[in-house]
Design a protein around this motif. Structure first.
Motif, mmCIF file in Angstrom:
data_model
loop_
_atom_site.group_PDB
_atom_site.id
_atom_site.type_symbol
_atom_site.label_atom_id
_atom_site.label_comp_id
_atom_site.label_asym_id
_atom_site.label_seq_id
_atom_site.Cartn_x
_atom_site.Cartn_y
_atom_site.Cartn_z
ATOM 1 N N UNK A 1 0.821 -1.214 0.000
ATOM 2 C CA UNK A 1 0.000 0.000 0.000
ATOM 3 C C UNK A 1 0.846 1.251 0.000
ATOM 4 N N UNK A 2 2.150 1.124 0.107
ATOM 5 C CA UNK A 2 3.016 2.301 0.063
ATOM 6 C C UNK A 2 3.510 2.584 -1.359
ATOM 7 N N UNK A 3 2.882 1.988 -2.330
ATOM 8 C CA UNK A 3 3.271 2.223 -3.720
ATOM 9 C C UNK A 3 2.970 3.666 -4.098
ATOM 10 N N UNK B 1 5.936 -7.480 -5.920
ATOM 11 C CA UNK B 1 7.167 -7.760 -5.187
ATOM 12 C C UNK B 1 8.366 -7.160 -5.906
ATOM 13 N N UNK B 2 8.461 -7.361 -7.193
ATOM 14 C CA UNK B 2 9.558 -6.792 -7.970
ATOM 15 C C UNK B 2 9.517 -5.272 -7.974
ATOM 16 N N UNK B 3 8.336 -4.701 -8.109
ATOM 17 C CA UNK B 3 8.174 -3.247 -8.107
ATOM 18 C C UNK B 3 8.625 -2.664 -6.771
ATOM 19 N N UNK B 4 8.184 -3.264 -5.679
ATOM 20 C CA UNK B 4 8.505 -2.719 -4.361
ATOM 21 C C UNK B 4 9.964 -2.980 -4.001
ATOM 22 N N UNK B 5 10.540 -4.089 -4.474
ATOM 23 C CA UNK B 5 11.964 -4.346 -4.225
ATOM 24 C C UNK B 5 12.822 -3.324 -4.972
#
Length: 143
Positions: free
Chosen positions: A98-100, A121-125
């Protein structure tokens, strides 16, 4: 039907054509900064949980109440869009989805349109790696 390479057709994604078109439009607006998106709040200004779906629904002419219902129905029906609208539905739950921010949401939308999966997962990593690299550069600057 508009054709957008390299995006998969709506039927392959398991969504309606209008949803695909709204996702493409929203991703472009998020990338160029003409639309703000705040996934840090459960209910955003558009009145919809997750806000990606809220923006899509509102742009398509659905009311605020209808947009909220539309987004929630995606999760309840286990729609292909549920993983995009609700990042914390990912398999490993290792990120605070949710912090995107807008650029991350745009990346997840493009991932969904090209592969059928948002890869939160890849986006947030990638976001975490960029933040860590920025902190390392900041720490190495002499005072």
């Amino acid at each position: 039907m508009k054709h957008h390479d390299p995006y998969q057709p709506a039927t392959a994604l398991g969504i309606e054509e209008w949803e695909r078109e709204e996702l493409i439009t929203l991703a472009l607006k998020l990338m160029d900064g003409t639309v703000a998106l705040d996934m840090t709040r459960a209910a955003a200004d558009c009145g919809s949980v997750g806000c990606i779906g809220g923006h899509m629904a509102l742009a398509h002419g659905i009311s605020v109440r209808g947009a909220r219902r539309y987004v929630q129905n995606q999760a309840q029906c286990d729609s292909p869009l549920a993983a995009l609208f609700f990042p914390d539905f990912t398999v490993n739950h290792r990120h605070p989805g949710w912090r995107a921010e807008a650029c991350g949401a745009a990346r997840a939308i493009v991932n969904f349109l090209t592969t059928g999966a948002p890869d939160w997962d890849g986006v947030m990593q990638a976001k975490e790696r960029a933040r860590s690299a920025g902190a390392a550069v900041h720490l190495s600057v002499p005072a």
